[in-house]
Design an enzyme around this catalytic site. Structure first.
Site, PDB file in Angstrom:
ATOM      1  N   ARG A 259      12.660  -1.021   1.811  1.00  0.00           N
ATOM      2  CA  ARG A 259      11.819  -1.181   0.625  1.00  0.00           C
ATOM      3  C   ARG A 259      11.761  -2.614   0.098  1.00  0.00           C
ATOM      4  O   ARG A 259      10.700  -3.194  -0.041  1.00  0.00           O
ATOM      5  CB  ARG A 259      12.314  -0.249  -0.479  1.00  0.00           C
TER       6      ARG A 259
ATOM      7  N   HIS B  29       3.719   5.736   4.840  1.00  0.00           N
ATOM      8  CA  HIS B  29       4.532   5.355   3.677  1.00  0.00           C
ATOM      9  C   HIS B  29       4.497   6.465   2.629  1.00  0.00           C
ATOM     10  O   HIS B  29       3.644   6.472   1.730  1.00  0.00           O
ATOM     11  CB  HIS B  29       3.993   4.039   3.077  1.00  0.00           C
TER      12      HIS B  29
ATOM     13  N   TYR C 200     -12.380   1.397  -7.287  1.00  0.00           N
ATOM     14  CA  TYR C 200     -13.446   0.434  -7.567  1.00  0.00           C
ATOM     15  C   TYR C 200     -13.416  -0.773  -6.631  1.00  0.00           C
ATOM     16  O   TYR C 200     -14.435  -1.421  -6.434  1.00  0.00           O
ATOM     17  CB  TYR C 200     -13.339  -0.074  -9.004  1.00  0.00           C
TER      18      TYR C 200
END
Length: 819
Positions: free
Chosen positions: A31, A77, A121
């Site tokens: 991570r 993931h 968006y």
């Protein structure tokens, strides 16, 4: 048979230790920390690989970010979509990465800390340089593992044909580890790699000829070559990053500071807010306006200054008190050999070179095998074309494709792969032209195979290929350095002229310990006696001063309080002000006996200090300078031998003063001697004997005098007299002194106090133990002889016993010309 649950008796400590160790290892490797080979954390690697796998590359159109995030989350993931999108956004931000690996359309955040638009968006694709990170991934150059649900394979590391760890840096926090690796210039890093490749024994100094230091995407000035060198050597170091600015002249003697580059990861809007708050709160003088003039052409913060402002002083203050300059701490930690390590520059470069050699070796083996396989097929096709009629006859006589393949293998000694290729050969290929092409292809393949075999057999040839490809990347992607490197960290000195506006104010300090400053306007609007102090209190200092002046306040308890005028609370003149009791180390009974103002702290004089029990000393001004804790703790300027002793007078002497000191006791003994007899000693000393005191006698005061001075004496019985100092002969220190009064037979005749009469004194004020003040007009009294007992002035029965005689502060007031 159902297996019964088994209960184990385990200690909580061992369980916690084992579980947390597994958790820590997971977040360290999976991570938070980048791999030293490709410079990527797992989520970043998965984003790049997934987008490449989906064909979402720089040479194709943009796709919705939500689609890429979904693919990454669903396939590789299994974490929250927000963490994946946040990582993707950071990889697209040109002010965070030196070479962004994601191209993004839409709002991807800003240097002002604005959040990006939602992933539904925005649109994204891999940047061109990401192609270099993924180049050759399909040629068995990296190891693969199954994904979280064993449905697909993912790479453990990318081929990373660019040294991404140094170029884009990294930041992250995990359990017990953190990393902070700054970005660098691609061209410089590649030059250093090539040099190290040619000179394996290169020193750090050799490599730093190429890599000067970090090259932040936001530019700025990096100060501290020693810190850079330490970081490159040990993986840990500190530098300062300063904004870059230019100064332009405006009309009317004003100047405009344009800040065009700010430190790495500094929030621009917060920086503007910090500076504006300093302007609004008037923490420094000279800033007229602060504007954020950034636009599409680039970052610009405009700092408009007032007329004749101290530009350097203002910038120095902002460097020290805002994010216009920040410290950056290297902490170069990355995963190497499956564990986190703190790495130096050479270690990172060498590891990357070794990894690229491994990638090139695997790629060359892959290309060699592919070329050999193809050559084998081409040789079979050429052979088949040379006996084409027999081959066709055999194929036509076969029952199916498999039978045709087997017949070709058995009759003409073709291999199975060659036979498959022959059977699949299209009829239009059976021409002389195609035979020629096959022969040419065979020749080309032979050259390639020889080249690949030469590379694999010769490490020097492998390094040549690596160097060529590194230079190609440099020529394609290099850009000029943005951050300027300066060897030394500048020692910032903030001028008081910048921090404190030069304003004239009225300052008052009272004997009971009250301090205040008021505007001249407030003072003019108040009555002279309406000064806000209590009836039983009295002023020690009333003076018109600059806010840049310094005040030394002495208490009778041997404590010194330092107060810059600008730090005294500003109140109305009729208000009481603040009390010194906020300082530690002060007794509640301490009184202020003297206060002196100075325009700066570079005085060459000294203070003459006298105590009630007959000690005296000179202490240099430089020995009483304020320390770091002056705001919360008073400093000692006199050390007493007994708790009953106290300071009765402090006077400031200019350097080179050749005068006498006059000491007088309650019993009427006066001793006059030269100042040279009073030794100079430090703050935490008692001093020397001023006068030889008799039993139960004590010093009432001391004054610095000359032969032509006059003194005023107030007796405890209320009498007053003036005498000339010349009547008291000059002797030497520590003697008993001579009488300045005539003893009475019926009662004790004691002195209350005395003071030197200044040339401009019109009257003096006597204070009694009833806290009453009584003014004495000097013109109404003639000079007396030394042994005179003076004339009656104060009724002790009604007004109290005189304890002090002081100068009126009317002289300073008259200088203001306001009354």
């Amino acid at each position: 048979m159902v297996k019964k649950a088994e209960i184990k008796n385990l200690s909580l400590a061992s369980v916690m230790d084992e579980r947390f160790s597994r958790y820590s290892k997971s977040i360290i490797q999976e991570r938070a920390l980048p791999d030293v080979r490709d410079g990527l954390k797992p989520v970043q690697r998965r984003i790049l690989y997934s987008m490449n796998k989906d064909g979402n590359t720089f040479d194709k159109g943009f796709r919705k970010s939500a689609k890429s995030v979904g693919n990454v989350m669903g396939n590789f993931h299994p974490h929250g979509d927000s963490s994946i999108y946040d990582a993707m956004v950071r990889m697209s931000q040109s002010w965070k990465l030196r070479e962004p690996t994601i191209d993004m359309h839409g709002n991807n955040g800003s240097m002002d800390g604005d959040p990006p638009a939602a992933m539904r968006y925005t649109e994204a694709r891999l940047s061109k340089i990401s192609g270099e990170m993924l180049r050759d991934i399909d040629k068995d150059t990296v190891d693969w593992v199954l994904n979280f649900d064993d449905t697909e394979s993912e790479p453990t590391v990318l081929p990373a044909r660019i040294p991404n760890l140094l170029i884009n840096g990294a930041t992250g926090i995990s359990a017990g580890y953190a990393t902070e690796i700054p970005p660098h210039n691609l061209g410089e890093v590649i030059d250093a790699l090539i040099y190290l490749q040619e000179h394996p024994d290169a020193t750090l100094n050799d490599l730093m000829q190429f890599i000067k230091g970090p090259d932040f995407p936001t530019g700025g000035i990096v100060q501290g070559l020693d810190g850079i060198k330490q970081a490159y050597e040990s993986g840990h170091g500190k530098v300062m990053i300063r904004s870059k600015s230019t100064i332009e002249n405006l009309r009317g003697g004003k100047e405009l500071v344009k800040i065009t580059e700010i430190p790495y990861e500094v929030n621009k809007s917060q920086l503007v807010k910090q500076i504006d708050e300093i302007r609004i709160n008037k923490k420094i003088d000279g800033i007229a306006e602060i504007r954020d003039d950034s636009d599409r052409s680039g970052l610009t913060i405009s700092l408009e200054l007032k007329r004749d402002a101290d530009v350097k002083g203002i910038l120095n203050y902002l460097y020290k008190n805002t994010d216009l300059q920040i410290s950056y701490n290297f902490n170069v930690v990355a995963i190497k050999d499956m564990r986190p390590q703190r790495l130096g520059l050479k270690n990172i470069l060498q590891t990357y070179l070794d990894y690229q050699r491994d990638v090139l070796t695997k790629r060359t083996k892959f290309d060699l095998k592919k070329a050999q396989d193809r050559q084998h097929i081409v040789e079979g096709l050429i052979k088949a074309l040379s006996i084409l009629d027999s081959v066709i006859k055999t194929i036509r006589a076969s029952s199916n494709r498999k039978d045709a393949r087997d017949n070709l293998v058995s009759e003409y000694q073709f291999t199975e792969k060659q036979a498959d290729a022959i059977v699949a050969l299209q009829l239009y290929r059976l021409t002389n032209t195609d035979v020629t092409k096959l022969r040419q292809e065979n020749s080309d393949l032979a050259v390639k195979i020889a080249e690949f075999e030469n590379i694999l057999a010769n490490s020097n040839e492998l390094d040549k290929v690596l160097q060529t490809e590194l230079l190609e990347i440099k020529n394609e992607y290099q850009s000029p350095r943005r951050s300027k490197i300066e060897a030394e960290i500048e020692n910032i000195k903030i001028s008081k002229k910048v921090v404190v506006p030069d304003e004239q104010v009225m300052v008052m300090i009272s004997r009971d310990g009250y301090l205040k400053r008021s505007s001249i306007r407030s003072f003019k609007a108040s009555e002279l006696n309406d000064n806000g102090i209590k009836d039983e209190d009295r002023p020690v200092l009333i003076k018109k001063l600059s806010t840049r002046d310094n005040i030394f306040i002495f208490t009778d308890g041997g404590n010194l309080i330092y107060k810059p005028v600008f730090e005294i609370n500003e109140v109305k003149w009729k208000d009481t002000g603040e009390h010194i009791s906020q300082l530690n180390g002060l007794d509640s009974k301490e009184k202020i006996i003297a206060a002196f103002d100075f325009s700066n702290l570079k005085q060459s004089g000294s203070f003459l200090i006298t105590t009630r029990f007959g000690n005296i000393k000179q202490t240099e001004f430089s020995k009483l300078l304020p320390g770091r804790t002056y705001k919360t703790r008073a400093s000692m300027y006199e050390k007493f031998k007994t708790d009953e002793d106290s300071v009765i007078n402090v006077e400031y002497l200019e350097a080179g003063d050749v005068k006498d000191v006059l000491v007088m006791t309650e019993a009427g003994l006066a001793l006059r001697y030269n100042l040279n007899e009073v030794s100079v000693s430090g703050a935490r000393t008692t001093g020397v004997k001023a006068i030889n005191l008799g039993d139960n006698d004590k010093v009432v005061n001391s004054q610095v005098v000359t032969e032509n001075s006059q003194i005023a004496i107030i007796f405890q019985n209320g009498n007053f007299k003036k005498i000339e100092v010349a009547e008291i002969p000059v002797t030497s220190r520590a003697r008993k002194g001579i009488k300045v009064l005539r003893d009475l037979k019926t009662r004790e005749n004691l002195i209350g106090n005395f003071t030197k009469i200044n040339a401009d004194d019109i009257m003096l004020r006597v204070y009694t133990d009833h806290l009453n003040g009584h003014d004495i007009i000097l013109g109404e009294h003639n000079l007396s002889n030394r042994t005179s007992n003076g004339s009656a002035e104060i009724n002790v029965e009604t007004d109290g016993v005189p304890t002090s005689i002081e100068h009126l502060l009317i002289n300073e007031i008259e200088l203001i010309n306001t009354k």
